[in-house]
Enzyme design. Sequence first.
Site, PDB file in Angstrom:
ATOM      1  N   GLU A 304       0.958  -0.905   0.102  1.00 20.22           N
ATOM      2  CA  GLU A 304       0.001  -0.133   0.153  1.00 20.22           C
ATOM      3  C   GLU A 304       1.446   0.698   0.242  1.00 20.22           C
ATOM      4  O   GLU A 304       0.504   2.089  -0.729  1.00 20.22           O
ATOM      5  CB  GLU A 304      -0.918  -0.192   0.717  1.00 20.22           C
ATOM      6  CG  GLU A 304      -2.471   0.514   0.931  1.00 20.22           C
ATOM      7  CD  GLU A 304      -3.555   0.027   1.875  1.00 20.22           C
ATOM      8  OE1 GLU A 304      -4.745   0.043   1.479  1.00 20.22           O
ATOM      9  OE2 GLU A 304      -3.147   0.188   3.468  1.00 20.22           O
ATOM     10  N   HIS A 333       8.554 -26.302   0.750  1.00 19.09           N
ATOM     11  CA  HIS A 333       7.342 -28.342  -0.241  1.00 19.09           C
ATOM     12  C   HIS A 333       7.005 -27.455  -1.147  1.00 19.09           C
ATOM     13  O   HIS A 333       5.495 -28.396  -1.307  1.00 19.09           O
ATOM     14  CB  HIS A 333       6.804 -28.568   0.686  1.00 19.09           C
ATOM     15  CG  HIS A 333       8.538 -29.163   1.596  1.00 19.09           C
ATOM     16  ND1 HIS A 333       8.807 -30.717   1.289  1.00 19.09           N
ATOM     17  CD2 HIS A 333       8.694 -29.215   3.128  1.00 19.09           C
ATOM     18  CE1 HIS A 333       9.673 -31.196   1.699  1.00 19.09           C
ATOM     19  NE2 HIS A 333       9.553 -29.892   3.036  1.00 19.09           N
ATOM     20  N   LYS A 447     -14.265   1.921  -3.658  1.00 21.88           N
ATOM     21  CA  LYS A 447     -14.580   1.762  -1.898  1.00 21.88           C
ATOM     22  C   LYS A 447     -16.148   2.647  -2.087  1.00 21.88           C
ATOM     23  O   LYS A 447     -17.051   2.179  -1.561  1.00 21.88           O
ATOM     24  CB  LYS A 447     -14.620   2.763  -1.374  1.00 21.88           C
ATOM     25  CG  LYS A 447     -13.280   2.377   0.005  1.00 21.88           C
ATOM     26  CD  LYS A 447     -12.236   3.250   1.136  1.00 21.88           C
ATOM     27  CE  LYS A 447     -11.211   2.617   1.163  1.00 21.88           C
ATOM     28  NZ  LYS A 447     -10.551   3.747   2.013  1.00 21.88           N
TER      29      LYS A 447
HETATM   30  O1  PA5 Z   1      -3.012   1.673   5.991  1.00 17.61           O
HETATM   31  C1  PA5 Z   1      -4.081   2.275   5.989  1.00 17.61           C
HETATM   32  O2  PA5 Z   1      -4.094   3.364   5.965  1.00 17.61           O
HETATM   33  C2  PA5 Z   1      -4.984   2.263   5.946  1.00 17.61           C
HETATM   34  O3  PA5 Z   1      -4.886   0.230   5.535  1.00 17.61           O
HETATM   35  C3  PA5 Z   1      -6.875   1.520   7.170  1.00 17.61           C
HETATM   36  O4  PA5 Z   1      -5.552   1.280   8.138  1.00 17.61           O
HETATM   37  C4  PA5 Z   1      -7.360   1.143   6.838  1.00 17.61           C
HETATM   38  O5  PA5 Z   1      -7.986   1.579   5.692  1.00 17.61           O
HETATM   39  C5  PA5 Z   1      -8.521   2.035   7.444  1.00 17.61           C
HETATM   40  O6  PA5 Z   1      -8.331   2.878   7.869  1.00 17.61           O
HETATM   41  P1  PA5 Z   1     -10.093   3.148   9.004  1.00 17.61           P
HETATM   42  O7  PA5 Z   1      -8.374   2.874  10.235  1.00 17.61           O
HETATM   43  O8  PA5 Z   1      -9.602   4.163   8.367  1.00 17.61           O
HETATM   44  O9  PA5 Z   1     -10.522   2.623   9.646  1.00 17.61           O
END
Ligand code: PA5
Length: 478
Positions: A304, A333, A447
Amino acid sequence: MAYKTKEWRNAMRVTVDYNYMMASAIGENGITDKQLKEVKAKADEAFNYVKENRGRDDLYMGWTELPYNQDAIVADIIATAKEIRKKFKYFVVLGIGGSALGPNMVFNALCHLRYNELAPSKRKGPKFYVEDNVDPVRMAALLDVIEPEKTCFNVISKSGATSETMTQYLIISDILKQKGVNVEENMVFTTDAARGNLLKIDDAFGGKIKKYVLPDGVGGRFSELCPVGLLPAAVLGIDIKGLLAGAAYMDGLCSKSTIQRNPALACAALQYITMQQGKNINVLMPYSDNLKLVADWYCQLWAESLGKAQDYDGNTVNAGTTPVKSLGVTDQHSQVQLYIEGPYDKVITFISVDEYATEMPIPHGCEGIPDVSFLGGHTMQELIQAENKATAYALAQAGRMNYTITLPKINAFTLGQLMFLFELQTAYAGAMLNINTYNQPGVENGKIATFALLGKKGYEEKRKEISSAPQGDYRYIV
Ligand code: PA5
């Protein structure tokens, strides 16, 4: 106050060995000293970028200061965790992404591998679950094994707008209400200080829900060392001061600006060089079941953070490499055949352990069967370590790049080091790529489409667009 003695800390130092990345060890497919020199200017820039912007909330770099600025929060968390342990039989984290992967990693790393199956007298805390999906079967399964009225639910969401987490919240709060339980007594919220829907929900409960702050300048995937991870860990009786001390120790080890003296910068530079060579797959392979979920956490951190379409200059770069989780020895394996003989498109990072928490001697037996009898008299630790070394060696012999991060033991201090090493490595790599490491614009469209499909107000046009999109003929409908 310093954590344990200097000698102990030094004995617990996490190390990186990247000999098998180098041409001197693996031949023409390896990195040369010349290539390392060539990347020096970029590495210097990245080092300076991270150093100069440490702690800046506007750049989402608040995570760098978490090992140092949480004394009061840590004291509060330890006190709250004690109460939770007294009052509840179960502790459930409701969250996803950065709000779930860290708590689950630390649980798996530092608790008994069959923790929930242990008798209560053998556990330091309540039974522990991290729910990070909206699979109805999984939710139903959870509800089959917990008693909601005896459960503390830690809702972790910075935005309070994450559909998955908020769905879980709606289901659980409804169940609690139906059971006549005061919802506010069985909930802890970990969320933004000033914004976000969890604050509005808390207002509706008269501000009575216990809350922890996910600091402004800390993004989800860099949040494990703030209350997101510290509260669940403390509830499990984990030494959270040790986690933070380990992170600070690694920060110190990475305070030098050269690749040769800064392990996180070295890892970032190695990954950067191999990225430029088109090696698109980045395998993380811990040789420890306790560290298995470190790979899950790392995959999110790396993917990410670095998977970005554009750099800061507006160039289309489609940056990033694909992280893959693998487990030693299990995946020897399964995947190692491909790593050794498949395309030259991977870098393998091993995580090794010098001393496992338990030793398991292998008895003598089957004396007439040499394939089996040679194992007798050794230990399982010897076997797993030999297989780890042998796999690294075999990869090197085949000209496949790999390097090894070694933990002397698995404990809070070494895990804190490992997390901070990976966070710094990711930050340096992002800076070398000249991208924004801390956003995730690519997940927005999905989303929005979900909102539209579920009829969220304001997304009517998108819904029409999706439903009128051509389906194509390439489907099998019998
Ligand atoms: O790294 C990030 O920012 C995301 O993976 C968030 O942790 C995830 O989308 C969850 O978001 P939130 O804390 O707003 O629920």
